[in-house]
Design an enzyme around this catalytic site. Structure first.
Site, PDB file in Angstrom:
ATOM      1  N   CYS A  45      -1.406  -7.769 -28.194  1.00  0.00           N
ATOM      2  CA  CYS A  45      -2.746  -7.693 -27.594  1.00  0.00           C
ATOM      3  C   CYS A  45      -2.823  -6.683 -26.457  1.00  0.00           C
ATOM      4  O   CYS A  45      -3.682  -5.796 -26.462  1.00  0.00           O
ATOM      5  CB  CYS A  45      -3.219  -9.074 -27.149  1.00  0.00           C
ATOM      6  SG  CYS A  45      -2.261  -9.847 -25.829  1.00  0.00           S
ATOM      7  N   HIS A  98      -3.857 -13.555 -23.423  1.00  0.00           N
ATOM      8  CA  HIS A  98      -4.382 -12.716 -24.503  1.00  0.00           C
ATOM      9  C   HIS A  98      -5.545 -11.878 -23.986  1.00  0.00           C
ATOM     10  O   HIS A  98      -6.269 -12.304 -23.083  1.00  0.00           O
ATOM     11  CB  HIS A  98      -4.860 -13.597 -25.670  1.00  0.00           C
ATOM     12  CG  HIS A  98      -5.159 -12.829 -26.913  1.00  0.00           C
ATOM     13  ND1 HIS A  98      -4.167 -12.360 -27.745  1.00  0.00           N
ATOM     14  CD2 HIS A  98      -6.324 -12.431 -27.470  1.00  0.00           C
ATOM     15  CE1 HIS A  98      -4.723 -11.723 -28.767  1.00  0.00           C
ATOM     16  NE2 HIS A  98      -6.033 -11.746 -28.610  1.00  0.00           N
ATOM     17  N   ASN A 110      -9.138  -7.289 -31.316  1.00  0.00           N
ATOM     18  CA  ASN A 110      -7.878  -7.670 -30.689  1.00  0.00           C
ATOM     19  C   ASN A 110      -6.742  -7.645 -31.683  1.00  0.00           C
ATOM     20  O   ASN A 110      -6.950  -7.770 -32.888  1.00  0.00           O
ATOM     21  CB  ASN A 110      -8.007  -9.055 -30.059  1.00  0.00           C
ATOM     22  CG  ASN A 110      -8.122 -10.177 -31.061  1.00  0.00           C
ATOM     23  OD1 ASN A 110      -7.291 -11.067 -31.087  1.00  0.00           O
ATOM     24  ND2 ASN A 110      -9.140 -10.169 -31.907  1.00  0.00           N
TER      25      ASN A 110
END
Length: 139
Positions: A45, A98, A110
């Site tokens: 990420c 994240h 993402n």
């Protein structure tokens, strides 16, 4: 008299946020790789966010969620714009864990996981909504 020529088609919106979304969109479907930060190795990420911002000409910390959060002013969810970075907590571990790039309409790109790779998700899906932490605008 001769008819007037048709007006030119509208130009796409410009600006750093739209440039960031355009770059990010090029990597949809790319592989996920823990610690990865390039198309050749895959992305995690924060590596994905770093890579996209680098390609858009904006410097930011690599594999450092707190550093990426602090790379620009904090933005409320109600004021999100395409290109902002959205952050989530308590995903695979407790705390900030994240991030992704907001593309508008409640959606973000993402590097999700090994099964999904780089994909679009919604900040309003129950999983992400319950883990939403905040956003920043480094551009």
């Amino acid at each position: 008299p001769a008819p007037k020529p048709a007006p030119p088609p509208p130009q796409p919106a410009t600006g750093s946020g739209n440039r960031i979304v355009s770059v990010a969109s090029q990597y949809l479907g790319s592989a996920y790789s823990w610690g990865g930060h390039s198309p050749s190795t895959g992305f995690d990420c924060s590596g994905f966010v770093w890579y996209v911002y680098q390609k858009a000409g904006i410097s930011m910390p690599l594999h450092d969620l707190w550093g990426q959060l602090q790379a620009g002013p904090r933005i409320s969810q109600a004021n999100l714009q395409p290109g902002d970075i959205v952050f989530f907590q308590n995903t695979y571990r407790g705390g900030l864990s994240h991030d992704g790039i907001y593309i508008g309409g409640g959606r973000f790109i993402n590097a999700q996981d090994y099964g999904e790779g780089v994909r679009v998700a919604s900040i309003y899906e129950s999983y992400w909504a319950s883990r939403y932490y905040g956003a920043s605008r480094p551009w």
